[in-house]
Design a protein around this motif. Structure first.
Motif, PDB file in Angstrom:
ATOM      1  N   ARG A  10      24.734 -15.738  21.401  1.00  0.00           N
ATOM      2  CA  ARG A  10      24.954 -16.985  22.133  1.00  0.00           C
ATOM      3  C   ARG A  10      26.402 -17.128  22.571  1.00  0.00           C
ATOM      4  NH1 ARG A  10      20.645 -18.790  18.584  1.00  0.00           N
ATOM      5  NH2 ARG A  10      19.027 -19.562  19.978  1.00  0.00           N
ATOM      6  N   LYS A  11      27.312 -16.772  21.690  1.00  0.00           N
ATOM      7  CA  LYS A  11      28.720 -16.911  22.003  1.00  0.00           C
ATOM      8  C   LYS A  11      29.060 -16.074  23.239  1.00  0.00           C
ATOM      9  CE  LYS A  11      32.777 -15.889  19.338  1.00  0.00           C
ATOM     10  NZ  LYS A  11      33.209 -15.584  17.959  1.00  0.00           N
ATOM     11  N   TYR A  12      28.584 -14.840  23.235  1.00  0.00           N
ATOM     12  CA  TYR A  12      28.920 -13.952  24.351  1.00  0.00           C
ATOM     13  C   TYR A  12      28.295 -14.441  25.648  1.00  0.00           C
ATOM     14  CZ  TYR A  12      29.703  -9.833  27.175  1.00  0.00           C
ATOM     15  OH  TYR A  12      30.108  -8.992  28.188  1.00  0.00           O
ATOM     16  N   LEU A  13      27.013 -14.726  25.607  1.00  0.00           N
ATOM     17  CA  LEU A  13      26.321 -15.069  26.848  1.00  0.00           C
ATOM     18  C   LEU A  13      26.791 -16.424  27.388  1.00  0.00           C
ATOM     19  CD1 LEU A  13      22.752 -13.686  26.076  1.00  0.00           C
ATOM     20  CD2 LEU A  13      24.490 -12.701  27.572  1.00  0.00           C
ATOM     21  N   ALA A  14      26.957 -17.403  26.488  1.00  0.00           N
ATOM     22  CA  ALA A  14      27.481 -18.700  26.940  1.00  0.00           C
ATOM     23  C   ALA A  14      28.867 -18.499  27.547  1.00  0.00           C
ATOM     24  CB  ALA A  14      27.511 -19.700  25.792  1.00  0.00           C
ATOM     25  N   GLY A  15      29.651 -17.641  26.938  1.00  0.00           N
ATOM     26  CA  GLY A  15      30.985 -17.351  27.449  1.00  0.00           C
ATOM     27  C   GLY A  15      30.972 -16.724  28.838  1.00  0.00           C
ATOM     28  N   GLN A  16      29.895 -16.047  29.158  1.00  0.00           N
ATOM     29  CA  GLN A  16      29.747 -15.415  30.473  1.00  0.00           C
ATOM     30  C   GLN A  16      29.077 -16.344  31.481  1.00  0.00           C
ATOM     31  OE1 GLN A  16      30.525 -12.039  31.397  1.00  0.00           O
ATOM     32  NE2 GLN A  16      31.707 -12.007  29.508  1.00  0.00           N
ATOM     33  N   GLY A  17      28.884 -17.593  31.100  1.00  0.00           N
ATOM     34  CA  GLY A  17      28.310 -18.557  32.043  1.00  0.00           C
ATOM     35  C   GLY A  17      26.798 -18.639  32.039  1.00  0.00           C
ATOM     36  N   PHE A  18      26.171 -17.991  31.066  1.00  0.00           N
ATOM     37  CA  PHE A  18      24.713 -18.116  30.960  1.00  0.00           C
ATOM     38  C   PHE A  18      24.370 -19.473  30.335  1.00  0.00           C
ATOM     39  CE2 PHE A  18      25.207 -13.636  31.470  1.00  0.00           C
ATOM     40  CZ  PHE A  18      24.013 -13.135  31.968  1.00  0.00           C
ATOM     41  N   LEU A  19      23.310 -20.090  30.839  1.00  0.00           N
ATOM     42  CA  LEU A  19      22.825 -21.345  30.263  1.00  0.00           C
ATOM     43  C   LEU A  19      21.605 -21.054  29.406  1.00  0.00           C
ATOM     44  CD1 LEU A  19      22.912 -23.682  33.398  1.00  0.00           C
ATOM     45  CD2 LEU A  19      24.569 -23.603  31.519  1.00  0.00           C
TER      46      LEU A  19
END
Lengths: 585, 585
Positions: free
Chosen positions: A151-160
């Motif tokens: 979650r940290k990585y994907l949220a950091g990449q702008g994924f919702l």
């Protein structure tokens, strides 16, 4: 307050402090004048000391505590005379002055230790006790960490992270759906999602740009070893991207999670085409922890008279094999076993040829009547083999011999200890075929799913040469496991119709099954694509276990039963009635 | 590469750079020589400029682009002469030099704008278009952020996120289960979880110490406005804690999420007993954004002859009311409406008395024949009322009159604008009753769930005075919504048996339904407790919307249908067959 510290927290700097701990009795050892108890909680183990000379009554009470009793103790932190370097709290012990029994325990049906004496069935029935064992707990803690890092990585990449529904529509394709009868709408059913595939595409069409979800999926397949009817995937989708963008983003993703969760640097991750992977490893999910690549004698033996080879080449097949370093010492028995292995029905080879280049520089081989020693030594050149090595070779239809030799490669790799669970070798496999020919129904079907886009340059071959059409599809593979599968989707209504037609789905059927998606394609669908990681598998690989059951808190057994719950089970007459159902067949 | 920047990214520092954007056509305005297009994506809107004098053909092409067409453009960032301060990209525009149509769009059936002309049904059918609207998108982005912050906080506090199964056992209690027929085990069903309650307790018994999960739950209830058959909760459990520990941890939790997601400081969060909440607000989930507390005239009017009051007091009921500041100006019509409101069947009051202390210092009242002006002014003292205020008073059975006046308080609070959706008032309600008397079946049932522990000091009243037994149960309430409910659980096998007995569940039934949990209680269960937050409701409150449907990507309608998917729907004959089911009734 039940505790001031956990059982994993106290160190020498706490010496002389008065503390309160709560936890479970792991061991209780009575040495006459002294009683030692190992108190356990999620965080660790702390040694408790009760002395007859300190408090007679308390010590007597401590002696009555059995395994898995839950207690609260208060006492002073003391420096241990015999330090235990195996545990983080090994420098200290607690001289107990107060003891409260919080709960007793019956004697557990198996020992709650790293290696238990309980069988699989018993441990699944008493899963609540099995879950207390450190290896399982460590796995679930790893799973928790992995989830947070994902979650940290994907949220950091702008994924919702967007939740998609669980009560959806049954659209039979591929695997069977689990269905849920509706009480309100008689004879109608919801289905549980096999994946959120159509929803994530809808979200792209709705402009959400980057989506992810860690989500349960459901497939009512015949249970095989290590298949669960409910499983978890990391589901992702992006808009305005090409295949390379996805590979870039998710290369970053896997590097991040391996680094953060396992402290492993994955390094450069190679990209192989499907064709290359099959040619070199006989698998679309090659284990790259070791070499032993497949080599071919096709051109070298173009004019051979040796019947098995000649037949294969005449039928446009291949002569393929592997070279095992220092394999010349393998026994006859081993070689026979490998021959049987490639002849098993799912591999279907007619035989296996061996060539040994012995340490004394002689050649021994099962084909020395047909080929000279010099010829056989030439073969070794093709395999980059040398004195002391062993060649294992078979022949037949190309994909079939590749698979057989590829399987053999894995088998021998395992035997030789080349597949270390603490070593990680990852790759991307790209350019998968678009269609697969189903021998049973004699029709073409999709290899990935019907929303995968074909390569633009192959569009005109869809109806004429479906077998040659490649897809914008890709897999992420690690240690021989396909951990992630994805594709660039079709965003053009016309091409989607063509693909449905190619797999024999009429426009009406397509509308019935995927009407909403086809509708959405008509209102400005952006180019998009994505992938899904098998979260259970990823956890298992990181935890170094073969079975996904070891990384699931409450798994089902091979026939889909939850033994602890005793589920599935009967429902009441009233339930049958209000669901408008009767038993039938 | 489809884009170098998003549509929300460009600022004046990008002026003169050549950029590529992709997105949807929001508006297309043709001013003869110039065409302006607002290009939209998830991140914002950027103005594109096409000039006949710059590129004649390109401008003609741009004019053909309809709403929701998907395009890719390349051009130079230019400073706008007419800056738009309403949007972050309002300082710049793109002078377009290349235009690629990525996908066309049919004319959407409703306008994709903040306020749309589409009705509820139409928007749900075309949910993929409705989801493009900014208010819905903002809600889902808020939901994403809230999910991330929930996890960040709880993981930071040592909670482990552990997945619990979805295919479980049907244990009819409270709401109806959704069930899933098993193909393999004929006439057996899985059930979808109404909550992971028993699993999280098992995890505590397995020593996991702190657990959480953001998880879908399922209830097959008759659909009411704003009920969804599948909903999401933040499910939490802790070991070795007392009620106060839970309240402390989750006070920190709600403060964190409101601060991070809404930039709101919740301040001190009061703790009210259930009895206090009922007495002061006539509700166990009081809206504390405004005062207008309920006051009682019981002691003051102990010897009244006024029949409605006398009757109430004779039957140990109450005379209760509220004081509305500056309410003396309310019209006869308003007062009549309030009277009708409290007389509605679900409130069942016989009437409502008003007392106005007019601005001219006179008193007007519906009871001025029975009470002197001085007496009525005395009443105002009890209510801390003054000149210009209005009293509204009713009488009857205490809980009933509290509820009616409590409802009236909310109604008037809404009318007077005292319930500002951007103001947040939170509290904990504690000390709930353990049992509720079910008038219909004339039996005692549990108020919370059967695993909730009674207060230790009330244990001996379980069978003699069940109505007086209080539970270690608590709710978190904000703005009049119960957002979280929880309790300290029973960890003692004996007490659990007693509670089952008290609610009329035999030992056999209990074993049948909760055998695994009762088993686990016998192997060293620690003291534990927890709570669950309604995630949909929390999102709705934070987003300032009344309906949870506005914060769910793919909600179902009031009859449980997904209109976009057209689910639930029929299944095939083959599915009926392999599930061993027939339609029936």
């Amino acid at each position: 307050m039940y505790r001031t510290h956990t059982c994993g927290e106290l160190r020498s700097e706490h010496i002389n402090q008065t503390v309160t701990l709560s936890g479970w009795v792991q061991y209780n050892r009575d040495f006459g004048g002294m009683t030692f108890i190992d108190l356990r909680d999620r965080f660790g183990i702390t040694q408790l000391v009760f002395g007859m000379d300190i408090d007679n009554n308390l010590c007597e009470k401590a002696r009555t505590l059995g395994r898995e009793f839950v207690v609260q103790v208060t006492g002073k932190v003391n420096e241990r005379s015999n330090k235990n370097n195996n545990i983080p709290t090994g420098d200290i012990e607690i001289i107990v002055t107060e003891l409260t029994l919080l709960n007793a325990s019956k004697l557990p049906p198996f020992t709650i230790e790293d290696d238990t004496d309980g069988g699989e069935e018993l441990r699944m029935k008493y899963r609540y006790l099995d879950l207390r064992r450190r290896p399982i707990r460590d796995n679930l803690i790893l799973r928790h960490k992995l989830g947070q890092e994902v979650r940290k990585y994907l949220a950091g990449q702008g994924f919702l992270e967007i939740e998609t529904p669980f009560l959806i529509k049954s659209t039979p394709e591929g695997a069977r759906d689990f269905v849920v009868p509706s009480r309100v709408h008689e004879s109608n059913f919801y289905a549980l999602p096999q994946s959120p595939q159509t929803f994530k595409q809808i979200l792209m069409m709705s402009g959400y740009d980057k989506y992810f979800q860690i989500v349960k999926c459901f497939r009512d397949e015949d249970f095989r070893a290590d298949r669960q009817p409910e499983f978890t995937q990391v589901d992702c989708e992006m808009s305005f991207i090409h295949q390379q963008d996805i590979i870039d983003v998710f290369t970053g993703f896997v590097k991040h999670i391996f680094k953060e969760v396992r402290e492993v640097e994955l390094g450069e991750i190679p990209v192989l085409t499907y064709a290359d992977a099959m040619n070199r490893f006989g698998s679309d999910k090659p284990d790259m922890r070791f070499g032993m690549e497949i080599k071919y004698l096709d051109s070298q033996l173009g004019d051979t008279d040796f019947a098995p080879f000649k037949d294969a080449l005449d039928q446009k097949g291949s002569i393929a094999g592997i070279c095992i370093e220092n394999g010349a010492v393998f026994t006859r028995k081993q070689l026979d076993a490998y021959t049987e292995y490639v002849k098993e029905p799912n591999r279907g080879m007619k035989g296996l040829i061996y060539v040994k280049w012995n340490e004394d520089n002689t050649i021994s081989s099962s084909v020395n009547k047909f080929f000279s020693e010099d010829q056989l030594k030439e073969w070794f050149k093709t395999f980059n083999g040398q004195q002391g090595d062993l060649l294992l070779i078979s022949s037949g239809a190309t994909r079939k011999v590749q698979k057989a030799i590829g399987d053999l490669r894995l088998e021998i790799g395992s035997q030789m200890g080349l597949r270390d669970k603490n070593k990680f070798a990852a790759l991307w496999v790209v350019d998968f075929p678009m269609f697969a020919f189903d021998e049973e129904s004699q029709t073409w079907t999709f290899e990935h799913h019907p929303f995968t886009s074909p390569k633009a340059e192959h569009l005109d071959k869809i109806f004429t040469h479906p077998g040659e059409v490649l897809a914008n599809a890709y897999d992420f593979v690690i240690n021989g496991w396909e951990c992630c599968s994805g594709s660039i989707r079709i965003h053009d209504r016309e091409i989607q119709s063509k693909i449905f037609k190619a797999i024999g789905l009429s426009e009406e059927e397509a509308q019935e099954k995927f009407g909403f998606l086809l509708g959405a394609l008509e209102y400005g669908a952006p180019p998009h694509g994505g992938c899904a990681f098998g979260f259970d598998r990823l956890c298992a690989i990181m935890a170094g276990t073969e079975s996904i059951r070891d990384v699931i808190a409450f798994p089902k057994n091979n026939s889909g039963r939850d033994i602890m719950l005793d589920a599935p089970g009967p429902i009441s007459q009233e339930q049958w009635k209000y669901l408008h159902l009767k038993p039938g067949s």
